[in-house]
Scaffold this motif. Structure first.
Motif, PDB file in Angstrom:
ATOM      1  N   PRO A  32       1.065  -1.224   0.114  1.00  0.00           N
ATOM      2  CA  PRO A  32      -0.115  -0.720  -0.154  1.00  0.00           C
ATOM      3  C   PRO A  32       0.985   1.345   0.103  1.00  0.00           C
ATOM      4  O   PRO A  32       2.053   1.388   0.678  1.00  0.00           O
ATOM      5  CB  PRO A  32      -0.800  -0.045   1.106  1.00  0.00           C
ATOM      6  N   GLY A  33       0.280   2.604  -0.722  1.00  0.00           N
ATOM      7  CA  GLY A  33       0.833   3.632  -0.436  1.00  0.00           C
ATOM      8  C   GLY A  33       0.882   3.985   0.827  1.00  0.00           C
ATOM      9  O   GLY A  33       0.457   4.215   1.753  1.00  0.00           O
ATOM     10  N   ASP A  61      -7.851  15.022   5.227  1.00  0.00           N
ATOM     11  CA  ASP A  61      -6.558  14.511   5.999  1.00  0.00           C
ATOM     12  C   ASP A  61      -5.280  13.978   4.954  1.00  0.00           C
ATOM     13  O   ASP A  61      -5.822  12.716   3.869  1.00  0.00           O
ATOM     14  CB  ASP A  61      -7.404  13.296   6.581  1.00  0.00           C
ATOM     15  N   ILE A  62      -4.777  14.403   4.987  1.00  0.00           N
ATOM     16  CA  ILE A  62      -3.278  13.995   4.284  1.00  0.00           C
ATOM     17  C   ILE A  62      -2.435  13.283   5.160  1.00  0.00           C
ATOM     18  O   ILE A  62      -1.551  14.130   6.327  1.00  0.00           O
ATOM     19  CB  ILE A  62      -2.916  14.942   3.802  1.00  0.00           C
ATOM     20  N   HIS A  63      -2.361  12.375   5.345  1.00  0.00           N
ATOM     21  CA  HIS A  63      -1.196  11.480   6.499  1.00  0.00           C
ATOM     22  C   HIS A  63      -0.084  10.328   5.221  1.00  0.00           C
ATOM     23  O   HIS A  63      -0.375   9.980   4.177  1.00  0.00           O
ATOM     24  CB  HIS A  63      -1.976  10.628   7.452  1.00  0.00           C
ATOM     25  N   TYR A  64       1.110  10.668   5.957  1.00  0.00           N
ATOM     26  CA  TYR A  64       2.842   9.421   5.347  1.00  0.00           C
ATOM     27  C   TYR A  64       2.617   8.994   6.580  1.00  0.00           C
ATOM     28  O   TYR A  64       2.501   8.672   7.357  1.00  0.00           O
ATOM     29  CB  TYR A  64       3.394  10.453   5.048  1.00  0.00           C
ATOM     30  N   THR A  65       2.877   7.086   6.234  1.00  0.00           N
ATOM     31  CA  THR A  65       3.318   6.735   6.738  1.00  0.00           C
ATOM     32  C   THR A  65       4.362   5.559   6.910  1.00  0.00           C
ATOM     33  O   THR A  65       5.167   5.582   5.661  1.00  0.00           O
ATOM     34  CB  THR A  65       2.309   5.405   6.652  1.00  0.00           C
ATOM     35  N   PHE A  66       4.864   6.065   7.680  1.00  0.00           N
ATOM     36  CA  PHE A  66       6.767   5.894   8.046  1.00  0.00           C
ATOM     37  C   PHE A  66       7.091   3.575   8.177  1.00  0.00           C
ATOM     38  O   PHE A  66       8.239   3.563   7.495  1.00  0.00           O
ATOM     39  CB  PHE A  66       7.278   6.082   9.095  1.00  0.00           C
ATOM     40  N   ASP A  67       6.262   3.103   8.597  1.00  0.00           N
ATOM     41  CA  ASP A  67       6.751   1.022   7.982  1.00  0.00           C
ATOM     42  C   ASP A  67       5.270   0.887   6.937  1.00  0.00           C
ATOM     43  O   ASP A  67       4.711   1.323   6.897  1.00  0.00           O
ATOM     44  CB  ASP A  67       6.470   1.305   9.216  1.00  0.00           C
ATOM     45  N   LYS A  68       6.068  -0.314   6.330  1.00  0.00           N
ATOM     46  CA  LYS A  68       4.976  -1.123   5.810  1.00  0.00           C
ATOM     47  C   LYS A  68       3.683  -1.708   6.119  1.00  0.00           C
ATOM     48  O   LYS A  68       3.046  -1.560   6.066  1.00  0.00           O
ATOM     49  CB  LYS A  68       6.221  -2.373   5.540  1.00  0.00           C
ATOM     50  N   GLN A  70       2.430  -0.236   8.259  1.00  0.00           N
ATOM     51  CA  GLN A  70       1.220   1.937   8.413  1.00  0.00           C
ATOM     52  C   GLN A  70       0.710   1.789   9.784  1.00  0.00           C
ATOM     53  O   GLN A  70      -0.294   2.175  10.671  1.00  0.00           O
ATOM     54  CB  GLN A  70       0.219   1.811   7.568  1.00  0.00           C
ATOM     55  N   ASN A  71       1.953   1.709  10.592  1.00  0.00           N
ATOM     56  CA  ASN A  71       1.388   1.767  12.084  1.00  0.00           C
ATOM     57  C   ASN A  71       1.779   3.589  12.886  1.00  0.00           C
ATOM     58  O   ASN A  71       0.870   4.031  13.590  1.00  0.00           O
ATOM     59  CB  ASN A  71       2.139   0.711  12.982  1.00  0.00           C
ATOM     60  N   PHE A  72       2.543   3.945  11.983  1.00  0.00           N
ATOM     61  CA  PHE A  72       3.222   5.377  12.661  1.00  0.00           C
ATOM     62  C   PHE A  72       2.799   6.222  11.360  1.00  0.00           C
ATOM     63  O   PHE A  72       3.776   5.650  10.574  1.00  0.00           O
ATOM     64  CB  PHE A  72       5.155   5.178  13.088  1.00  0.00           C
TER      65      PHE A  72
END
Length: 256
Positions: A32-33, A61-68, A70-72
Motif C-alpha cells: 500500500p502507498g 486528511d493528508i497523512h504519510y506512514t513510515f512503516d510497511k 502503516q502503524n506510525f
C-alpha cells in the motif's frame, strides 16, 4: 448552495468511480502507498460534545506512514465550513497497533479569531491546543472502545486568584460499544464525560463552577451505499450534551 453541494458530490463520486476503472496492471503495487489522503462531507462538525461548526463542513486528511504495516504516521487534518466562518488546520503524529491508537495533535481553529497567528505558542496568548489522544478497542468478543484525551498545553487556561493563567489539563473520557453490527449496518452507542486535572472547570463546559460534566452521549449508525458502482461509507448520528442542554443530528459521508 444545495445545488452546488449536489453538483460537487456528483463530480467527486464520478471521478472516484472513473479512477476505479483504471486497468489493474497500472494501479497494482506490491505494498500500500505510504502517502494518502481522505475527504469527507458532513452536515455539521461535532467534537466531544461541542458544536465546532453548525453548518455543512468539508474535511480533508493528508497523512504519510513510515512503516510497511502503516502503524506510525504523521498528517495534517483540515476542516472548512461552506459558509466561510469555520476554518481549522491540525497537525498530528499517531501510532496504531491492533486496537490501540495513541496520538499527539496540534489543533489550530481560527474561527472567530481576529488575528490568528499560526506560529504563536506563547502560553498566555496562543490559540493552539496540544491534545494527547488515546483509545483502545477490545477484541470482537467484547468490542468495547475506551478513549482518553488530555489537553496538554495551549488555549485551555484558567485565571487564578493571583491573576495569572494556568493550564487546566482538560480531560475527555468516552466509552463506546456497537449495539448492532451486521453486514448491512452498524449502530454504535457512546457516552463521554469531561473534567480538568488542575482547575475548577474544563474546556468542554461553560459551567465555571463544576469540574466534572457529562458532555457527549449519542447513537451513530453507519453503512455503505452504492452509487455509480462506487461504495460510499455514510453515517447518521444523534448527539446529546446533557451539560450544555442541547442536541444535534449529524449526517456525513466519506467521499474517498
Amino acid at each position: 448552495m444545495k445545488k452546488l453541494l449536489i453538483y460537487s458530490m456528483v463530480l467527486i463520486i464520478g471521478l472516484a468511480g472513473y479512477a476505479q476503472e483504471i486497468p489493474p496492471e497500472i494501479t497494482t503495487t506490491k505494498e500500500p502507498g505510504r502517502l494518502n489522503f481522505n475527504v469527507g462531507l458532513e452536515t455539521s462538525h461535532l467534537w466531544r460534545g461541542l458544536i465546532i461548526n453548525p453548518s455543512i463542513t468539508i474535511t480533508g486528511d493528508i497523512h504519510y506512514t513510515f512503516d510497511k504495516k502503516q502503524n506510525f504516521s504523521v498528517g495534517i487534518w483540515g476542516g472548512n465550513g461552506f459558509d466561510g466562518k469555520y476554518t481549522e488546520i491540525d497537525y498530528y503524529v499517531q501510532y496504531k497497533h491492533k486496537g490501540l491508537t495513541v496520538g499527539l495533535w496540534d489543533l489550530f481553529n481560527t474561527t472567530n479569531v481576529e488575528h490568528p497567528e499560526v506560529f504563536n505558542y506563547d502560553k498566555n496568548a496562543t490559540t493552539h491546543l496540544i491534545d494527547f489522544r488515546s483509545s483502545y478497542r477490545f477484541p470482537e468478543k467484547f468490542p468495547l472502545r475506551i478513549e482518553a484525551d488530555i489537553i496538554l498545553y495551549g488555549n485551555d487556561r484558567e485565571l487564578t486568584s493571583d491573576l495569572n493563567y494556568k493550564n487546566r489539563y482538560s480531560t475527555y473520557v468516552e466509552l463506546g460499544y456497537p449495539i448492532i453490527k451486521n453486514e448491512q449496518i452498524t449502530l454504535d452507542g457512546y457516552i463521554g464525560g469531561s473534567f480538568s486535572l488542575d482547575g475548577k472547570s474544563n474546556l468542554y463546559s461553560t459551567n465555571l463552577n463544576q469540574n466534572f460534566n457529562i458532555v457527549n452521549a449519542g447513537l451513530k449508525a453507519s453503512k455503505e451505499i452504492s452509487i455509480l458502482q462506487y461504495k460510499l461509507p455514510v453515517y447518521a448520528g444523534i448527539m446529546w450534551n446533557p451539560s450544555e442542554k442541547y442536541t444535534r443530528m449529524q449526517i456525513g459521508v466519506s467521499l474517498f
